[in-house]
Design a protein around this motif. Structure first.
Motif, PDB file in Angstrom:
ATOM      1  N   LYS A   1       0.838  -1.216   0.000  1.00 47.73           N
ATOM      2  CA  LYS A   1       0.000   0.000   0.000  1.00 47.73           C
ATOM      3  C   LYS A   1       0.868   1.259   0.000  1.00 47.73           C
ATOM      4  CE  LYS A   1      -4.113   2.053   0.986  1.00 47.73           C
ATOM      5  NZ  LYS A   1      -3.751   3.375   1.404  1.00 47.73           N
ATOM      6  N   LYS A   2       0.566   2.125  -0.973  1.00 49.34           N
ATOM      7  CA  LYS A   2       1.236   3.428  -1.018  1.00 49.34           C
ATOM      8  C   LYS A   2       0.450   4.405  -0.164  1.00 49.34           C
ATOM      9  CE  LYS A   2       3.096   6.906  -4.201  1.00 49.34           C
ATOM     10  NZ  LYS A   2       3.381   7.246  -5.610  1.00 49.34           N
ATOM     11  N   ALA A   3       1.146   5.170   0.666  1.00 52.59           N
ATOM     12  CA  ALA A   3       0.456   6.085   1.578  1.00 52.59           C
ATOM     13  C   ALA A   3       1.370   7.243   1.940  1.00 52.59           C
ATOM     14  CB  ALA A   3       0.022   5.345   2.838  1.00 52.59           C
ATOM     15  N   THR A   4       0.730   8.280   2.480  1.00 52.58           N
ATOM     16  CA  THR A   4       1.464   9.458   2.945  1.00 52.58           C
ATOM     17  C   THR A   4       1.128   9.703   4.404  1.00 52.58           C
ATOM     18  OG1 THR A   4       1.413  10.476   0.738  1.00 52.58           O
ATOM     19  CG2 THR A   4       1.809  11.942   2.613  1.00 52.58           C
ATOM     20  N   PHE A   5       2.138  10.048   5.197  1.00 46.43           N
ATOM     21  CA  PHE A   5       1.927  10.350   6.613  1.00 46.43           C
ATOM     22  C   PHE A   5       2.948  11.389   7.060  1.00 46.43           C
ATOM     23  CE2 PHE A   5       4.971   6.937   6.287  1.00 46.43           C
ATOM     24  CZ  PHE A   5       5.963   7.261   7.203  1.00 46.43           C
ATOM     25  N   ALA A   6       2.621  12.095   8.118  1.00 51.88           N
ATOM     26  CA  ALA A   6       3.547  13.060   8.696  1.00 51.88           C
ATOM     27  C   ALA A   6       4.435  12.346   9.711  1.00 51.88           C
ATOM     28  CB  ALA A   6       2.788  14.186   9.377  1.00 51.88           C
TER      29      ALA A   6
END
Length: 444
Positions: A177-182
């Protein structure tokens, strides 16, 4: 024709309708004459069929139809003229000796009567919440606005305020899974430290258990189910693909005008006042709904009256699309009794205090709802004709019209309760309101 009512008790009555031949014969004759004019029977010219033959073929069916029409019309008229406040609908009593071969008929109907009662609005003190926007909430919203309108900058290496975009992989669990997070969303210094100085192309191994402060974030990032996210304890490999940082927008007139095109905000103080005003307006809607729920519970608990229970259970057996068994009707009654009690209480309050809604009010309410919806999409000043046209279309849909009417009734009742009831008012933050009323953490 003769109609009489006999009270069985305060909540039940029997209406008897006696119909004789003189009440329906003229209508039957007229219908049969019309049939005769159009009937096509072999051996007879159209319009010349003997009346005896028409009567023999159609007479009984026409008579039954006309008696039933007369019965329904006369019963409805009687209920209106007598101003009988009934629950459900009249139920016909079965008469085993009834015959359509007679010239006069007697029909009996059971009625469930609405109870008489008084409503004490102040039987107990209900808690009312005044939700205020805290400084912390306002400051957080200012920061959110700056981030939302900020500029995304690509970084060569990770730093505390950066966000990471990459692909999480665990073959055993089928995670890809490709994802973005801080980075700041990660739980613990050790996890956050893995990304300080990290570069695009780096592969970082992480333990999924308690990886983020919020388990729901793990669910979204790894693409797993809600239940899996809470118990997942595996290693995942993350390949870093992007490292970005948002440069927050300046709190200047350019930003204020983007937010409020009417020029109503000219400095940070006015921006915070607007945020506070808008937030508390939204909070008020939730506080009003909670107040209505609390008042409903209180009124039902403190307004005592009997209902024609057996009649209503019998009526429920045939009231819906599907006929219920006696046991199913009892269960349905138990589920709906509280709602019925409040409907009666609400109806009495509205009648006694002349609270009502006319169509013009409903149109204006619908237009206000439409304007609010259009404002969310940037249309701040729609033309009146456009609003009238949309409102007309919405209110032509019976389901939508009923929904809006219920909302408007609730709004009027809340105003009435505020003016006529004594409350224990408590000032709270939004977080405390959610926690106290719903037993849920507002940040979850």
């Amino acid at each position: 024709m003769n109609i009489t009512k006999e009270n069985v008790d305060a909540l039940n009555a029997i209406v008897k309708v006696d119909i004789v031949a003189e009440d329906y014969q003229d209508k039957v004759t007229k219908v049969l004459n019309d049939y005769r004019k159009t009937a096509t029977i072999p051996g007879f010219r159209k319009g010349h069929v003997p009346m005896g033959m028409v009567k023999k073929q159609y007479g009984k069916a026409v008579m039954i139809d006309e008696v039933n029409k007369l019965l329904q019309e006369s019963l409805n008229k009687f209920l209106v003229e007598e101003k009988l406040d009934i629950l459900g609908n009249p139920l016909p009593k079965v008469n085993d000796e009834f015959s359509w071969d007679a010239e006069q008929f007697s029909f009996e109907f059971e009625l469930g009567l609405a109870p008489e009662f008084n409503v004490d609005l102040n039987a107990e003190t209900v808690k009312q919440y005044n939700i205020v926007a805290t400084e912390e909430l306002i400051e957080k919203e200012v920061e959110n606005i700056q981030t939302r309108y900020g500029k995304l900058i690509s970084l060569e290496a990770g730093e505390e305020q950066a966000s990471i975009t990459g692909t999480f992989v665990n073959e055993e669990k089928g995670i890809d899974k490709k994802a973005t997070f801080a980075i700041a969303e990660l739980n613990g210094d050790a996890n956050r430290g893995m990304f300080i100085g990290a570069k695009v192309g780096d592969v970082v191994t992480l333990a999924s258990k308690e990886l983020f402060e919020d388990a729901h974030k793990l669910q979204n990032v790894l693409g797993v189910s809600h239940d899996e996210a809470h118990d997942l304890d595996v290693e995942v490999q993350l390949t870093v693909e992007e490292i970005n940082k948002t440069e927050k927008a300046e709190l200047d007139q350019e930003l204020f005008d983007k937010l409020f095109a009417d020029g109503s905000v000219k400095n940070v103080t006015e921006l915070k006042e607007k945020i506070k005003e808008d937030a508390e307006k939204q909070f008020q809607q939730q506080a009003d709904q909670q107040l209505l729920n609390a008042v409903t519970e209180s009124l039902v608990a403190n307004t005592s009256f009997d209902l024609p229970k057996e009649f209503l259970q019998k009526w429920l057996q045939t009231a819906g699309e599907k006929e219920l068994t006696a046991e199913e009707a009892v269960a349905e009654y138990e589920k709906s009794e509280k709602g019925l009690r409040y409907q009666l209480i609400e109806g009495k309050i509205m009648k006694d205090n002349d609270i009502k809604i006319d169509y013009a009010e409903l149109v204006e309410y619908a237009k206000g709802f439409i304007k609010a919806q259009m404002a969310q999409f940037g249309n701040m000043n729609p033309e009146e004709k456009e609003l009238d046209d949309i409102a007309g279309r919405i209110l032509s849909n019976q389901e939508e019209a009923r929904r809006l009417q219920e909302q408007l009734v609730s709004q009027k009742l809340v105003s009435f309760f505020k003016d006529n009831m004594t409350f224990d008012t408590k000032e709270v933050s939004y977080e405390d309101f959610i926690k106290e009323v719903y037993n849920v953490d507002a940040n979850q």
